[in-house]
Design a protein around this motif. Structure first.
Motif, mmCIF file in Angstrom:
data_model
loop_
_atom_site.group_PDB
_atom_site.id
_atom_site.type_symbol
_atom_site.label_atom_id
_atom_site.label_comp_id
_atom_site.label_asym_id
_atom_site.label_seq_id
_atom_site.Cartn_x
_atom_site.Cartn_y
_atom_site.Cartn_z
ATOM 1 N N ALA A 1 0.829 -1.210 0.000
ATOM 2 C CA ALA A 1 0.000 0.000 0.000
ATOM 3 C C ALA A 1 0.863 1.260 0.000
ATOM 4 N N GLU A 2 2.060 1.165 0.592
ATOM 5 C CA GLU A 2 2.983 2.305 0.614
ATOM 6 C C GLU A 2 3.798 2.415 -0.669
ATOM 7 N N GLY A 3 3.581 1.483 -1.602
ATOM 8 C CA GLY A 3 4.285 1.523 -2.869
ATOM 9 C C GLY A 3 5.704 0.984 -2.825
ATOM 10 N N LEU A 4 6.020 0.235 -1.778
ATOM 11 C CA LEU A 4 7.376 -0.302 -1.647
ATOM 12 C C LEU A 4 7.524 -1.599 -2.446
ATOM 13 N N PRO A 5 8.687 -1.828 -3.062
ATOM 14 C CA PRO A 5 8.937 -3.129 -3.687
ATOM 15 C C PRO A 5 9.133 -4.165 -2.585
ATOM 16 N N VAL A 6 8.421 -5.275 -2.687
ATOM 17 C CA VAL A 6 8.386 -6.274 -1.619
ATOM 18 C C VAL A 6 9.104 -7.544 -2.053
#
Length: 201
Positions: free
Chosen positions: A103-108
């Motif tokens: 949701a925070e737009g971080l690559p996971v």
């Protein structure tokens, strides 16, 4: 109940990438190199029912939970994947922190074993599954038996397990060969849509 976590295959901004491969292929080493070179990548911290070892910090090394809490996570669908390790303690990936990171737009990046990757494929069919492979069979054998700490029977068992694990490669979306750690880490980052240092503005 569906649990949308990431966009479709074309969504590079918020993509869950799963890294798995055979025993002794170097998943932890490659994952650590990716984290070191790209601190913007969010890497999952596993939950476990085992007690912390000296120096381990809750929420950093693992999320340490009671067996009852783990039962609740499984029953409520809050585990993306989980397994019993060595027949004693359970380990798994919590869904909530992954959802928040996406949701925070971080690559996971999720570093799991093959069974975990299969569970995540079911839970998150949009996730990108990356198979980390050895450069060749002989190299994997050398890594598996090179320590000299196992007897012949244990070595044979590990090699048979490795053959089964290598056969799972077609289940994955893409393969990265771990012939050199930094090169493999850079390729993994590229697959996650992260530009190399030379491409950054």
């Amino acid at each position: 109940m569906s649990h949308p976590v990431a966009g479709g295959p074309g969504d590079r901004a918020a993509r869950v990438t799963v890294l798995a491969g055979p025993t002794a292929v170097g998943k932890g080493t490659v994952s650590a190199a990716v984290r070191r070179n790209h601190p913007e990548i969010w890497v999952s911290v596993s939950a476990t029912t085992r007690p912390p070892r000296p120096g381990e910090v809750d929420g950093v090394h693992y999320h340490f939970v009671s067996p009852e809490q783990f039962d609740d996570f499984v029953a409520s669908g809050d585990m993306l994947e989980w397994a019993v390790v060595h027949g004693v303690h359970r380990y798994g990936t919590l869904r909530g922190p992954v959802q928040r990171a996406v949701a925070e737009g971080l690559p996971v990046l999720l570093e799991v074993d093959l069974a975990g990757a299969r569970q995540i494929r079911q839970a998150l069919p949009e996730a990108q599954l990356v198979f980390l492979a050895p450069p060749d069979w002989d190299t994997l054998v050398e890594r598996l038996v090179g320590r000299g700490t196992e007897d012949a029977e244990e070595r044979a068992r590990r090699l048979e397990t490795a053959k089964v694990e290598l056969a799972a490669e077609p289940e994955f979306d893409v393969t990265v060969v771990n012939d050199e750690v930094e090169r493999a880490a850079a390729e993994l980052a590229r697959l996650m849509g992260i530009p190399s240092a030379g491409q950054r503005s």
